[in-house]
Design an enzyme around this catalytic site. Sequence first.
Site, PDB file in Angstrom:
ATOM      1  N   HIS A 101       1.022   6.240  -8.045  1.00 54.07           N
ATOM      2  CA  HIS A 101      -0.403   6.132  -8.363  1.00 54.07           C
ATOM      3  C   HIS A 101      -0.518   4.986  -9.357  1.00 54.07           C
ATOM      4  CE1 HIS A 101       0.127  10.484  -7.603  1.00 54.07           C
ATOM      5  NE2 HIS A 101      -1.126  10.512  -7.226  1.00 54.07           N
ATOM      6  N   ASP A 104       0.248   6.110 -12.768  1.00 53.64           N
ATOM      7  CA  ASP A 104       1.640   6.517 -13.064  1.00 53.64           C
ATOM      8  C   ASP A 104       2.380   5.360 -13.717  1.00 53.64           C
ATOM      9  OD1 ASP A 104       1.117   8.799 -11.505  1.00 53.64           O
ATOM     10  OD2 ASP A 104       2.110   7.973  -9.726  1.00 53.64           O
ATOM     11  N   GLU A 232      -4.328  12.681   2.667  1.00 52.37           N
ATOM     12  CA  GLU A 232      -3.340  13.716   2.386  1.00 52.37           C
ATOM     13  C   GLU A 232      -4.064  15.041   2.176  1.00 52.37           C
ATOM     14  OE1 GLU A 232      -0.297  13.051  -0.502  1.00 52.37           O
ATOM     15  OE2 GLU A 232      -0.128  15.178  -0.905  1.00 52.37           O
ATOM     16  N   GLU A 268       1.840  17.184   3.559  1.00 47.82           N
ATOM     17  CA  GLU A 268       2.778  17.728   2.563  1.00 47.82           C
ATOM     18  C   GLU A 268       3.058  19.189   2.863  1.00 47.82           C
ATOM     19  OE1 GLU A 268       2.163  16.792  -1.601  1.00 47.82           O
ATOM     20  OE2 GLU A 268       2.693  18.831  -2.165  1.00 47.82           O
ATOM     21  N   HIS A 271       1.267  21.830   0.737  1.00 47.71           N
ATOM     22  CA  HIS A 271      -0.185  21.867   0.969  1.00 47.71           C
ATOM     23  C   HIS A 271      -0.486  22.617   2.264  1.00 47.71           C
ATOM     24  CE1 HIS A 271      -0.691  18.024  -1.692  1.00 47.71           C
ATOM     25  NE2 HIS A 271      -0.130  19.028  -2.321  1.00 47.71           N
ATOM     26  N   ASP A 296       4.967  14.087   2.834  1.00 50.22           N
ATOM     27  CA  ASP A 296       5.422  14.374   1.478  1.00 50.22           C
ATOM     28  C   ASP A 296       6.351  15.568   1.602  1.00 50.22           C
ATOM     29  OD1 ASP A 296       2.716  13.556  -0.873  1.00 50.22           O
ATOM     30  OD2 ASP A 296       4.203  12.351   0.167  1.00 50.22           O
ATOM     31  N   ASP A 307       0.858  25.164  -5.966  1.00 52.30           N
ATOM     32  CA  ASP A 307       1.556  23.996  -5.429  1.00 52.30           C
ATOM     33  C   ASP A 307       2.788  23.731  -6.285  1.00 52.30           C
ATOM     34  OD1 ASP A 307       0.580  20.513  -4.994  1.00 52.30           O
ATOM     35  OD2 ASP A 307       1.891  21.775  -3.789  1.00 52.30           O
ATOM     36  N   ASP A 309       5.568  22.259  -5.519  1.00 57.14           N
ATOM     37  CA  ASP A 309       6.168  20.924  -5.316  1.00 57.14           C
ATOM     38  C   ASP A 309       7.675  20.953  -5.565  1.00 57.14           C
ATOM     39  OD1 ASP A 309       3.446  18.786  -6.551  1.00 57.14           O
ATOM     40  OD2 ASP A 309       3.830  19.682  -4.600  1.00 57.14           O
ATOM     41  N   ASP A 339       7.668  14.219  -2.641  1.00 61.20           N
ATOM     42  CA  ASP A 339       6.638  14.556  -3.622  1.00 61.20           C
ATOM     43  C   ASP A 339       7.049  15.893  -4.226  1.00 61.20           C
ATOM     44  OD1 ASP A 339       3.025  15.139  -3.501  1.00 61.20           O
ATOM     45  OD2 ASP A 339       4.478  15.056  -5.123  1.00 61.20           O
TER      46      ASP A 339
HETATM   47  C1  DIG Z   1      -1.079  15.373  -6.247  1.00 61.89           C
HETATM   48  O1  DIG Z   1      -0.393  16.537  -6.384  1.00 61.89           O
HETATM   49  C2  DIG Z   1      -0.202  14.275  -5.807  1.00 61.89           C
HETATM   50  C3  DIG Z   1       0.419  14.488  -4.444  1.00 61.89           C
HETATM   51  O2  DIG Z   1       0.171  15.677  -3.780  1.00 61.89           O
HETATM   52  C4  DIG Z   1      -0.101  13.369  -3.633  1.00 61.89           C
HETATM   53  O3  DIG Z   1       0.877  12.943  -2.721  1.00 61.89           O
HETATM   54  C5  DIG Z   1      -0.395  12.312  -4.630  1.00 61.89           C
HETATM   55  C6  DIG Z   1      -1.320  11.286  -4.068  1.00 61.89           C
HETATM   56  O4  DIG Z   1      -2.475  11.251  -4.796  1.00 61.89           O
HETATM   57  N1  DIG Z   1      -0.874  13.049  -5.759  1.00 61.89           N
HETATM   58 MN    MN Z   2       1.714  19.060  -3.882  1.00 65.06          MN
HETATM   59 MN    MN Z   3       1.690  14.899  -1.996  1.00 68.75          MN
END
Ligand code: DIG
Ligand code: MN
Ligand code: MN
EC number: 5.3.1.5
Length: 437
Positions: A101, A104, A232, A268, A271, A296, A307, A309, A339
């Site tokens: 992002h 990030d 997504e 994902e 998700h 993802d 979530d 992850d 992810d």
């Molecule tokens: C939010 O949790 C995260 C991921 O799920 C996604 O791949 C990324 C893209 O905005 N943000």
């Molecule tokens: Mn996620």
């Molecule tokens: Mn994701």
Amino acid sequence: MAEFFPDVPKIQFEGPKSKNDLAFKHYNPEEQVEGQSMKDLFRFSVAYWHTFRGTGSDPFGAPTLKRPWDDGTDSVENALKRVDVAFEFMTKLGAEFYCFHDRDVAPEAPTLKQANANLDKVVAKLKDKQKETGVKLLWGTANLFSHPRYLHGAATSCNADVFAYAAAQVKKAIEVTYELGGENYVFWGGREGYTNLFNTDLNRELAHLAKFMHMAHDHAKAIGFKGQFLFEPKPKEPTKHQYDFDAAACLNFIGRNGLDGVIKLNLEANHATLAGHSFMHELEYARIHNALGSIDANTGDLLLGWDTDQFPTDIYLTTQIMLVILEQGGLKPGGTNFDAKVRRESFDPVDLFHAHIGGMDAFARGAKIAAAIRKDGILPEFVKTRYASYDSGIGQKIDTGKASFAELEKYMLEKGEAAPNTSGRQEWIENLINQYV
Ligand code: DIG
Ligand code: MN
Ligand code: MN
């Protein structure tokens, strides 16, 4: 250059008998699976946000992860140092790609102009490091969900200025993704949804989201960015109801708003399960609509309702995933982005390597199992036989759209009763899969 992971060597493939925790047992980059190397089939990617910005904090506790290189500030200097850490990690791991992002990699700022200037500084270094190491950008995206300005949403905010800020931010994120040679661009609409329908103009919000997507695509065309746009899906969290709930909701939105061929899906695993689907369902649903763009790769925990992850280590899951992806022949220009984050209790930097090595090996095993199932042909043959009644006679007329209700009624009045059903053999199939795992 200072080493940030001094005790970790370049991770090599050593085979299934290796006892070396910092080696691949199954992921062998050049090994062929259905005619392509594992490296090209998976196109593994590291998620910048979890891997280099994760702190281990959760709603009930403070940061736990040891990141000695990080001074804990949101300075550009700290951001630039993280780039060195990131590329050392990805080079040692042997991941070909990464995803990020905008926020990030570079800090927010009091004005958009300053935030863009911060991003430009770090993007310049990302570009140098990509050139130096050969690591590539799989996809870029904009964080339209963390800053309080987005509390009512971004493209679906009731505040037009917030829509305008989001548009400017995505314009910039698309431009830097293009500059870095990114092959895709992702829209994850964490705040594009509603919390309460009483204060929401659903029709207007969805219309604005469609306008936003068209503007994004128009800008991409204007600057010559040919990367694949990806939605997504996620059903909820942080928003009560996210407009891109699941693959079906996304494809409905895409079809109704003239976005066919403009945008595919980045799916994902966690998700999917949050939306009440298996990941294999979402993958197959997207594939049959020519909308499976990228994944993802993670997993959730069915005992937990959020979530999580987590890194994917379940061989059944990766086998199911690879049965669909091999049927499509791979994901290019998309890829397999982890992810996923280490658990809060896995706080040493080396845990990042264990997590990614485990995920890459799990996918390699899943791919080899799926390829063996497909090669033996038993399962594909069973499915073909199960639908054989549509390959001739009245079934073929139905399948090719040449039958009518009147004709089918005439046919069945003469015949009297439908032909007997055959067993679905679910247990036999599960036993068969188990012979390969
Ligand atoms: C939010 O949790 C995260 C991921 O799920 C996604 O791949 C990324 C893209 O905005 N943000
Ligand atoms: Mn996620
Ligand atoms: Mn994701």
